[in-house]
Scaffold this motif. Structure first.
Motif, short mmCIF file in Angstrom:
data_model
loop_
_atom_site.label_atom_id
_atom_site.label_comp_id
_atom_site.label_asym_id
_atom_site.label_seq_id
_atom_site.Cartn_x
_atom_site.Cartn_y
_atom_site.Cartn_z
N ASN A 165 0.85 -1.20 0.00
CA ASN A 165 0.00 0.00 0.00
C ASN A 165 0.88 1.24 0.00
O ASN A 165 1.60 1.50 0.97
N ILE A 166 0.82 2.02 -1.09
CA ILE A 166 1.60 3.25 -1.20
C ILE A 166 0.64 4.41 -1.44
O ILE A 166 -0.15 4.39 -2.39
N LEU A 167 0.71 5.42 -0.58
CA LEU A 167 -0.13 6.61 -0.73
C LEU A 167 0.64 7.65 -1.53
O LEU A 167 1.78 7.99 -1.19
N ILE A 168 0.02 8.14 -2.60
CA ILE A 168 0.61 9.20 -3.42
C ILE A 168 -0.19 10.48 -3.19
O ILE A 168 -1.37 10.56 -3.53
N ASP A 169 0.46 11.45 -2.57
CA ASP A 169 -0.12 12.73 -2.18
C ASP A 169 -1.17 12.54 -1.08
O ASP A 169 -1.76 11.46 -0.93
N LEU A 179 0.13 1.14 5.85
CA LEU A 179 0.79 1.94 4.81
C LEU A 179 2.28 1.59 4.76
O LEU A 179 2.97 1.63 5.77
N ASP A 180 2.76 1.25 3.57
CA ASP A 180 4.16 0.92 3.41
C ASP A 180 5.01 2.14 3.11
O ASP A 180 6.19 2.20 3.47
N ALA A 181 4.44 3.14 2.44
CA ALA A 181 5.19 4.34 2.09
C ALA A 181 4.22 5.41 1.63
O ALA A 181 3.08 5.13 1.24
N ILE A 182 4.69 6.65 1.70
CA ILE A 182 3.96 7.80 1.18
C ILE A 182 4.89 8.57 0.26
O ILE A 182 6.06 8.80 0.60
N VAL A 183 4.40 8.93 -0.92
CA VAL A 183 5.19 9.71 -1.87
C VAL A 183 4.44 11.01 -2.14
O VAL A 183 3.29 10.99 -2.59
N LEU A 184 5.09 12.12 -1.86
CA LEU A 184 4.48 13.44 -2.05
C LEU A 184 5.09 14.12 -3.27
O LEU A 184 6.32 14.29 -3.34
N SER A 185 4.24 14.53 -4.19
CA SER A 185 4.75 15.23 -5.38
C SER A 185 5.29 16.60 -5.02
O SER A 185 6.30 17.05 -5.59
N HIS A 186 4.62 17.27 -4.09
CA HIS A 186 5.07 18.59 -3.63
C HIS A 186 4.33 18.94 -2.36
O HIS A 186 3.41 18.23 -1.93
N LEU A 187 4.73 20.06 -1.75
CA LEU A 187 4.23 20.40 -0.43
C LEU A 187 3.23 21.54 -0.43
O LEU A 187 3.07 22.23 0.57
N SER A 228 -0.73 17.93 0.49
CA SER A 228 0.03 17.46 1.66
C SER A 228 -0.57 17.80 3.01
O SER A 228 -0.05 17.38 4.04
N SER A 229 -1.67 18.56 3.07
CA SER A 229 -2.13 19.05 4.37
C SER A 229 -2.52 17.95 5.35
O SER A 229 -2.35 18.11 6.57
N ASP A 230 -3.03 16.83 4.86
CA ASP A 230 -3.40 15.76 5.78
C ASP A 230 -2.18 15.05 6.38
O ASP A 230 -2.33 14.27 7.33
N MET A 231 -0.99 15.33 5.86
CA MET A 231 0.21 14.79 6.49
C MET A 231 0.36 15.35 7.90
O MET A 231 0.91 14.68 8.79
N PHE A 232 -0.14 16.56 8.12
CA PHE A 232 0.02 17.20 9.42
C PHE A 232 -1.06 16.75 10.41
O PHE A 232 -0.98 17.04 11.59
N PRO A 289 4.97 26.51 -9.17
CA PRO A 289 5.59 27.55 -8.33
C PRO A 289 6.49 27.02 -7.21
O PRO A 289 7.35 27.76 -6.73
N VAL A 290 6.29 25.78 -6.75
CA VAL A 290 7.19 25.18 -5.77
C VAL A 290 7.81 23.92 -6.37
O VAL A 290 7.36 23.43 -7.41
N GLU A 291 8.86 23.41 -5.73
CA GLU A 291 9.50 22.18 -6.18
C GLU A 291 8.48 21.06 -6.25
O GLU A 291 7.82 20.74 -5.26
N CYS A 292 8.36 20.46 -7.42
CA CYS A 292 7.29 19.48 -7.65
C CYS A 292 7.77 18.43 -8.64
O CYS A 292 8.50 18.75 -9.60
N TYR A 293 7.36 17.18 -8.41
CA TYR A 293 7.81 16.07 -9.25
C TYR A 293 6.65 15.19 -9.69
O TYR A 293 5.86 14.73 -8.86
N GLY A 294 6.58 14.96 -11.00
CA GLY A 294 5.72 13.92 -11.53
C GLY A 294 6.43 12.59 -11.37
O GLY A 294 7.62 12.52 -11.07
N MET A 295 5.68 11.50 -11.60
CA MET A 295 6.23 10.18 -11.33
C MET A 295 5.87 9.21 -12.46
O MET A 295 4.75 9.20 -12.94
N ARG A 296 6.85 8.40 -12.82
CA ARG A 296 6.63 7.27 -13.71
C ARG A 296 6.89 6.02 -12.88
O ARG A 296 7.99 5.84 -12.31
#
Length: 244
Positions: free
Chosen positions: A30-34, A52-60, A65-69, A135-142
Motif C-alpha cells: 500500500n503506497i499513498l501518493i499525495d 501503509l508501506d510508504a507515502i510519496v508526495l509530489s510537492h508540499l 500534503s495538508s493531511d500529512m500534518f 511555483p514550488v519544487e514538484c515532481y511527476g512520477m513514472r
C-alpha cells in the motif's frame, strides 16, 4: 497494480469531496501518493494507517500534503499505544523548507528527499521522478511494475518533461485544473484539459485519466473540453479503483 482515487479536487475540496490523494496497491503493498485535505479519512476505507508501506508526495502545497500534518499525530498516537510498530517512509521534495521541517515530527516519518531524474525502488515499484513546472519544487512520477506503467503528472504547466514521463503509459493520471472557461478569466499554474490531452496524444498513452478539478467548475465543462481531443480519456471519479 491498482489505483484508488481518494480525492481529485484542488486547490480546495467541495462538500463531500477531498483534495489530491491516490492509493497505489499491488497484492499486500500500500503506497499513498499525495495526501491533501480529506484523504486520510478516505484512505481508511481501503487500508489501515498501520498498513501503509510508504507515502510519496509530489510537492508540499497544502492541497497535496495538508493531511500529512494530521497523519503525524495519528502515527504518534498509534506508536504510543503500540498499534503501530514503525515509522512510515515518506518520499518528498525538501522545499518549501517551512513545510518540510514540519514533517520532521517525533520520529513518526522516515523522510527521504526526491529530485529530478531520481530512480527508486519502493516496495517493488520502480519510481522515476520528473521535475514539473510549478511555483514550488514538484515532481511527476513514472511508476513501473510487472511490465505495466503508471504515470502521474503531479501539478504542472505544459513541459516536455511530462511527455517523457508519460511515454507509452498504460494509465496516465494527469492534472487538468483549467478548463477553457477558467482560462477566460485567469491563468492558473496548471494544465488545461486540452493540454493534458495533447500530452497524452504525443506520449502515446493507452488511457488518460484527468484529475485536480476545480470544485466550482461544472464537470460538463471538463467533459466538453475533452470531447474529441483524445481517443480514451475519462474524468477520474473519487472512491473509484482503476486496474492498471
Amino acid at each position: 497494480m491498482r489505483l484508488t482515487v481518494l480525492g481529485n479536487q484542488g486547490p480546495f475540496p467541495g462538500p463531500e469531496g477531498a483534495c489530491t490523494g491516490f492509493l497505489l496497491q499491488d497484492k499486500e503493498v500500500n503506497i499513498l501518493i499525495d495526501c491533501g485535505a480529506g484523504v486520510i479519512s478516505r484512505l481508511q476505507k481501503y487500508c489501515k494507517i498501520s498498513d501503509l508501506d510508504a507515502i510519496v508526495l509530489s510537492h508540499l502545497h497544502s492541497d497535496h500534503s495538508s493531511d500529512m500534518f494530521v497523519l503525524r499525530y495519528a502515527v504518534q498516537a498509534k506508536l504510543m499505544t503500540k498499534t503501530m510498530d514503525k515509522a512510515i517512509d515518506v518520499y518528498t521534495p525538501k522545499t518549501p523548507d517551512k513545510y518540510y521541517k514540519e514533517l520532521d515530527f517525533n520520529n513518526v516519518f522516515n523522510l527521504h528527499n526526491i529530485s529530478d531524474g531520481m530512480q527508486l525502488n519502493i516496495m517493488g515499484f520502480s519510481f522515476t521522478f520528473y521535475k514539473t513546472a510549478h511555483p514550488v519544487e514538484c515532481y511527476g512520477m513514472r511508476i513501473e511494475k510487472d511490465g505495466k506503467v503508471f504515470a502521474y503528472s503531479a501539478d504542472t504547466t505544459y513541459t516536455e518533461n511530462i511527455i517523457k514521463l508519460a511515454e507509452n503509459a498504460d494509465l496516465f493520471l494527469c492534472e487538468a485544473n483549467a478548463t477553457e472557461n477558467i482560462r477566460k478569466t485567469s491563468n492558473p499554474p496548471h494544465l488545461s484539459v486540452k493540454e493534458a490531452c495533447d500530452i497524452a496524444r504525443k506520449a502515446k498513452v493507452k488511457k488518460l485519466l484527468l484529475t485536480h478539478f476545480w470544485f466550482e467548475e461544472p464537470k460538463e465543462n471538463y467533459r466538453g473540453d475533452a470531447e474529441g481531443e483524445f481517443n480514451k480519456v475519462e474524468l477520474s471519479e473519487e472512491l473509484k479503483t482503476y486496474e492498471i
